[in-house]
Write an enzyme that holds these catalytic residues in place. Structure first.
Site, mmCIF file in Angstrom:
data_model
loop_
_atom_site.group_PDB
_atom_site.id
_atom_site.type_symbol
_atom_site.label_atom_id
_atom_site.label_comp_id
_atom_site.label_asym_id
_atom_site.label_seq_id
_atom_site.Cartn_x
_atom_site.Cartn_y
_atom_site.Cartn_z
ATOM 1 N N SER A 19 56.669 120.915 -12.067
ATOM 2 C CA SER A 19 56.449 121.981 -12.443
ATOM 3 C C SER A 19 55.246 120.723 -13.261
ATOM 4 O O SER A 19 54.567 122.177 -13.647
ATOM 5 C CB SER A 19 57.581 121.820 -14.008
ATOM 6 O OG SER A 19 58.721 122.262 -12.949
ATOM 7 N N LYS A 68 70.142 123.777 -18.107
ATOM 8 C CA LYS A 68 70.124 125.293 -18.911
ATOM 9 C C LYS A 68 70.971 125.946 -19.393
ATOM 10 O O LYS A 68 70.764 127.295 -20.075
ATOM 11 C CB LYS A 68 69.679 125.572 -17.200
ATOM 12 C CG LYS A 68 68.755 125.354 -16.605
ATOM 13 C CD LYS A 68 68.736 126.310 -15.422
ATOM 14 C CE LYS A 68 67.775 125.961 -14.017
ATOM 15 N NZ LYS A 68 67.559 126.394 -12.701
ATOM 16 N N ASN A 89 65.996 128.737 -18.585
ATOM 17 C CA ASN A 89 65.302 127.634 -18.193
ATOM 18 C C ASN A 89 63.767 127.532 -18.526
ATOM 19 O O ASN A 89 63.282 126.932 -18.355
ATOM 20 C CB ASN A 89 64.915 128.300 -16.249
ATOM 21 C CG ASN A 89 64.237 129.296 -16.029
ATOM 22 O OD1 ASN A 89 64.130 130.415 -16.845
ATOM 23 N ND2 ASN A 89 63.315 128.786 -15.008
ATOM 24 N N ASP A 105 64.231 132.625 -13.597
ATOM 25 C CA ASP A 105 64.328 132.012 -12.084
ATOM 26 C C ASP A 105 64.865 133.668 -11.730
ATOM 27 O O ASP A 105 64.275 133.893 -10.444
ATOM 28 C CB ASP A 105 65.691 131.456 -11.676
ATOM 29 C CG ASP A 105 64.899 130.444 -12.309
ATOM 30 O OD1 ASP A 105 64.403 129.816 -12.345
ATOM 31 O OD2 ASP A 105 65.736 129.028 -13.179
ATOM 32 N N TYR A 217 63.204 123.256 -1.948
ATOM 33 C CA TYR A 217 61.268 123.387 -1.084
ATOM 34 C C TYR A 217 61.382 121.516 -0.733
ATOM 35 O O TYR A 217 60.114 121.414 -0.314
ATOM 36 C CB TYR A 217 60.487 123.959 -2.347
ATOM 37 C CG TYR A 217 60.829 122.503 -3.640
ATOM 38 C CD1 TYR A 217 60.407 121.805 -3.770
ATOM 39 C CD2 TYR A 217 61.867 123.224 -4.719
ATOM 40 C CE1 TYR A 217 60.419 121.026 -4.864
ATOM 41 C CE2 TYR A 217 62.403 122.960 -5.986
ATOM 42 C CZ TYR A 217 61.544 121.413 -5.954
ATOM 43 O OH TYR A 217 61.901 120.438 -7.300
ATOM 44 N N GLY A 238 62.069 127.749 -0.797
ATOM 45 C CA GLY A 238 62.701 127.337 -3.283
ATOM 46 C C GLY A 238 60.386 127.216 -3.370
ATOM 47 O O GLY A 238 61.432 126.575 -4.594
ATOM 48 N N GLN A 245 58.401 131.759 -10.492
ATOM 49 C CA GLN A 245 59.456 131.179 -11.606
ATOM 50 C C GLN A 245 58.602 130.760 -12.804
ATOM 51 O O GLN A 245 57.891 130.708 -13.759
ATOM 52 C CB GLN A 245 60.639 130.719 -11.583
ATOM 53 C CG GLN A 245 60.380 129.151 -11.098
ATOM 54 C CD GLN A 245 59.889 128.269 -12.330
ATOM 55 O OE1 GLN A 245 60.911 128.400 -13.286
ATOM 56 N NE2 GLN A 245 59.629 127.216 -12.106
#
Length: 276
Positions: A19, A68, A89, A105, A217, A238, A245
């Site tokens: 991220s 989450k 998320n 997501d 991923y 992924g 997202q």
């Protein structure tokens, strides 16, 4: 000059999260020079205190497991999408200090499929029944017009999936994991299981497979995805989900749209290559 703004991803474990790479790339492309994006190791017990310590410079948070669901009681409001799967998320902080939760997501899955030409399918199959499977069902509620077969290992998981299906108004047929090879003949297969779980299914990929969406991923490609591609099938990975997202998160937190999808994907791919 605009006041500095902050955002971050929280979770446990969090060290390998992509991220920061995705969001920082977006800030650079969008010219948001005063924005920073960090990662913090935060578990469920530490989450309330972490949120309470945040100042007005904070714009938003990305959340991964196990936060989450734990974050929901700490928020002022959550979107219908987040409520549909009881998972948040994304948290955005408003100017008046309110905490708004969303789930990117689900629309991220839908966007990743659409990018690969999948707008509607008549039937689909889901491999697995964990938290990601409920998001997959929610995405399929928007994409699949008919029955979704969900392949599970236990009756407890089967019961959970039936509950989610009823809540999301998706026609679901529960099937035993022992018969998971049958799933590979569906027009759309979504694999939501941990790394290695679907490896044994690779030998059963049909000669003309349709579309596989494998949410992993790293490692990539999975054994199943590699065989699927070799047989000419379409594969959504992924990283596609992660980037889509994150695009939605950047747009919500910064108010800048569209977020730079292509640049974020390149940065994510490079980061994965450097990790391996």
């Amino acid at each position: 000059m605009a006041a500095p703004r902050r955002a971050a991803v929280l979770g446990s474990p969090i060290a390998h999260s992509l991220s920061p790479v995705l969001h920082r790339t977006a800030y650079e492309e969008l010219g948001l020079t005063g924005w920073t994006y960090d990662r913090f190791e935060v578990d469920e017990a530490a989450l309330p205190g972490f949120l309470d310590r945040l100042g007005p410079e904070w714009a938003g948070l990305s959340l991964t497991m196990p936060l989450k669901r734990a974050v929901i009681p700490l928020l002022d409001e959550i979107s219908e999408t987040a409520a549909s799967v009881e998972a948040v998320n994304t948290v955005v902080f408003t100017e008046d200090g309110r905490r708004i939760g969303d789930n990117t997501d689900i629309p991220g899955m839908v966007a990743a499929l659409r990018e690969h030409g999948i707008d509607k399918v008549e039937t689909a199959a889901v491999l697995g029944a964990g938290a990601t499977a409920s998001s997959a069902l929610a995405a399929l509620a928007r994409v699949c017009t008919g029955e979704v077969a969900v392949y599970v290992r236990s009756e407890a998981r089967a019961a959970e999936m039936r509950q989610w299906a009823e809540r999301l108004e998706v026609a679901v047929r529960i099937a035993d994991w022992a018969d998971a090879e049958e799933a590979l003949r569906a027009p759309l297969v979504i694999a939501t299981t941990p790394a290695g779980t679907t490896d044994a299914l690779a030998s059963a990929v049909p000669e003309m497979p349709a579309t596989l969406f494998d949410v992993l991923y790293d490692p990539w490609p999975t054994t199943l995805a590699a065989r699927w591609s070799a047989y000419g099938g379409a594969v959504v990975g992924g990283l596609d989900l992660l980037v889509h997202q994150a695009v939605l998160q950047v747009e919500q937190m910064t108010g800048c749209a569209p977020a730079p999808l292509a640049a974020m994907r390149r940065a994510g791919s490079e980061a994965l290559a450097n990790q391996s």
